[in-house]
Each structure stands twice: as C-alpha cells, then as structure tokens.
Design an enzyme around this catalytic site. Sequence first.
Site, mmCIF file in Angstrom:
data_model
loop_
_atom_site.group_PDB
_atom_site.id
_atom_site.type_symbol
_atom_site.label_atom_id
_atom_site.label_comp_id
_atom_site.label_asym_id
_atom_site.label_seq_id
_atom_site.Cartn_x
_atom_site.Cartn_y
_atom_site.Cartn_z
ATOM 1 N N ASP A 45 69.488 70.481 43.265
ATOM 2 C CA ASP A 45 69.726 70.215 41.841
ATOM 3 C C ASP A 45 68.981 68.944 41.425
ATOM 4 O OD1 ASP A 45 71.357 68.378 43.083
ATOM 5 O OD2 ASP A 45 73.162 68.868 41.934
ATOM 6 N N SER A 46 68.263 68.334 42.390
ATOM 7 C CA SER A 46 67.297 67.283 42.058
ATOM 8 C C SER A 46 66.281 67.802 41.047
ATOM 9 C CB SER A 46 66.581 66.801 43.319
ATOM 10 O OG SER A 46 66.069 67.899 44.054
ATOM 11 N N ASP A 84 71.566 74.617 45.966
ATOM 12 C CA ASP A 84 72.619 73.688 45.562
ATOM 13 C C ASP A 84 73.563 74.328 44.558
ATOM 14 O OD1 ASP A 84 72.707 71.181 46.746
ATOM 15 O OD2 ASP A 84 71.126 70.360 45.467
ATOM 16 N N LYS A 112 74.899 74.773 49.118
ATOM 17 C CA LYS A 112 75.258 73.388 49.453
ATOM 18 C C LYS A 112 76.169 72.815 48.377
ATOM 19 C CE LYS A 112 72.107 69.848 49.323
ATOM 20 N NZ LYS A 112 72.656 68.978 48.271
ATOM 21 N N GLU A 114 78.369 69.137 47.352
ATOM 22 C CA GLU A 114 78.526 67.705 47.600
ATOM 23 C C GLU A 114 80.001 67.340 47.643
ATOM 24 O OE1 GLU A 114 76.420 65.462 44.637
ATOM 25 O OE2 GLU A 114 74.525 66.477 45.037
ATOM 26 N N GLU A 181 73.097 61.608 53.107
ATOM 27 C CA GLU A 181 72.110 60.940 52.239
ATOM 28 C C GLU A 181 72.435 59.453 52.110
ATOM 29 O OE1 GLU A 181 71.263 63.048 48.626
ATOM 30 O OE2 GLU A 181 70.186 61.350 47.742
HETATM 31 O O1 KIV Z 1 69.214 67.960 45.225
HETATM 32 C C1 KIV Z 1 68.552 67.644 46.230
HETATM 33 O O2 KIV Z 1 67.317 67.687 46.258
HETATM 34 C C2 KIV Z 1 69.281 67.220 47.418
HETATM 35 C C3 KIV Z 1 68.501 66.601 48.530
HETATM 36 C C4 KIV Z 1 68.068 65.237 48.180
HETATM 37 C C5 KIV Z 1 69.242 66.608 49.815
HETATM 38 O O3 KIV Z 1 70.465 67.350 47.466
#
Ligand code: KIV
Length: 264
Positions: A45-46, A84, A112, A114, A181
């Site tokens: 989600d970056s 994510d 994934k 968080e 992270e």
């Molecule tokens: O959103 C993302 O790119 C991430 C990575 C930095 C692990 O969670």
Amino acid sequence: MSKITTGSLLKMKQDGQKITAITAYDASFAKLFDDEGAQVLLIGDSLGMVLQGGEDTLGVNMDEMVYHTRCVVRGTAKALVVSDMPFMSYATPEQTYQNAARLMAAGARMVKMEGGDWLCDSIRHLTRNGVPVCGHLGLTPQSVHVFGGFKVQGRDEFHAQEMYRQALELQAAGIQLLVLECVPVALAERITKALRIPVIGIGAGPATDGQILVMHDAFGITSGYVPKFTKNFLAETGDMHAAIRLYVKEVSEGTFPGPEHCFN
Ligand code: KIV
C-alpha cells in the site's frame, strides 16, 4: 520453472538461504523483478505514496489494491505474490475475510496485515479458510499518526519485549511470513531466531531471513527524503535489470544491508 510457495520460503530459511523481496505495482516491473530472481513481490500500500503521491498510505482503498494485484499477477511467472490489506480493510474478522478473498481472487497468493496480537482472530479465520497471511510489525506505516511520524520502533526494553511477544503470537495464530520494518538490528535478530517462519526485514539489519525494498528506493527515485535503510542499486549499474540482479545478489550474499543501512 517452479513457482515460489510458502513451502519454498520456509525451506530457504531452514537452509540459511536469504530471501529477496521487492514491491511491484504493475506487470512490466513485476516481470523484470521475477526474471531477475526476486522470490517475493509485494503489492504494497506504499503505492499510496510512490504512485499516488500521498504523504502516507492511509488513502489507499481495496479497489486500488485489487487493480494493482491483477496487474502484478499478469507479469509474474515464479515469485510469490503478496498483497497488502489497506487501511481499515481488516477491522473485523469478517471484513478481513471478505477483503482478503478479493485479493486472492485477483491472483494474490498471500495477504499482509499490519499489527500485533489483536489480529490473531482474523489470522486464524483467514488461514482456516485457505488464505495465507504475512504479518507486519515494527514501523507499521498505517499507524504513522499513532507513532507521531515514521520512527524506528522497539528501541526501549518494554517495546522490544512487546514486539517479540507479538511476533510469537502472530506465528501461533498462523502467519507464514513476517515483515519487520525499522527495528534495531539486535531485536530483529532475536525475533528472527525465535521464529520458525521466515522474517523479511526493511531497515531491520542483516540477520533477518530476507530483505524487502520499495522498488522506487532500489532505483533511487525519491521525493527528496532518502531513508537510511534504502540503497540506490541503479546508481552502481546504470540499468534496471542489472540493478535488480545486484540487489538479489547482495541480499543472497548477505552484503546488503550494510552497517550504514541499519538502526541500533
Ligand atoms: O507497503 C509496503 O510497500 C510495505 C513494505 C515497505 C514492506 O509494506
């Protein structure tokens, strides 16, 4: 050509082979990373920051994650594709399941999330229903406003102990991969040694079972601020394929990250 599975990643950890992961958001880059040997592609989600220009990841929604997951899946032959779950898409086990199902239907092979032990019910619900889960501890960017900024986590004994405990609880609930992270080197090493599952680090030092970078950082594309834990592999190579080949090589050989990329 055999596909990378959760089993392959587990075997890599057991054999002491380092895992290379990188974010991808479209088919062309996914193919490049896959061709050059990255084992895990994360639709992070970056994308809210590096593609959409946001200040954080909170504005990303499920439709966007599904769209980019489809794109990445089309360019990937071998790597494990992880997507994510965006901000507020996993507030309850049922909501988590509905949204994870959309990512899996788009071709993701793991999702994934968080956070710590408050996710255990959702993790159990997903894994029982066939959805592999990757955890994410340390600097979890969706909580940036709780942390008061993008800051290294687990520096004092209390928070270090908490993170260690939560990593074990997430593993017991069923996660098959963990991202750490921005965590001090010694804590990341302690967690990596304690867990049976592979641990992938970003700003977590050299002792984790693998590394992940946001693809823009690996190519030196920044909006001005360059995080300490990143490295511009394009600067040394001048070619995108060679840059990723070098990233994979340095991760496998354990030369990236170096001491200059780490937090203590
Ligand atoms: O959103 C993302 O790119 C991430 C990575 C930095 C692990 O969670």
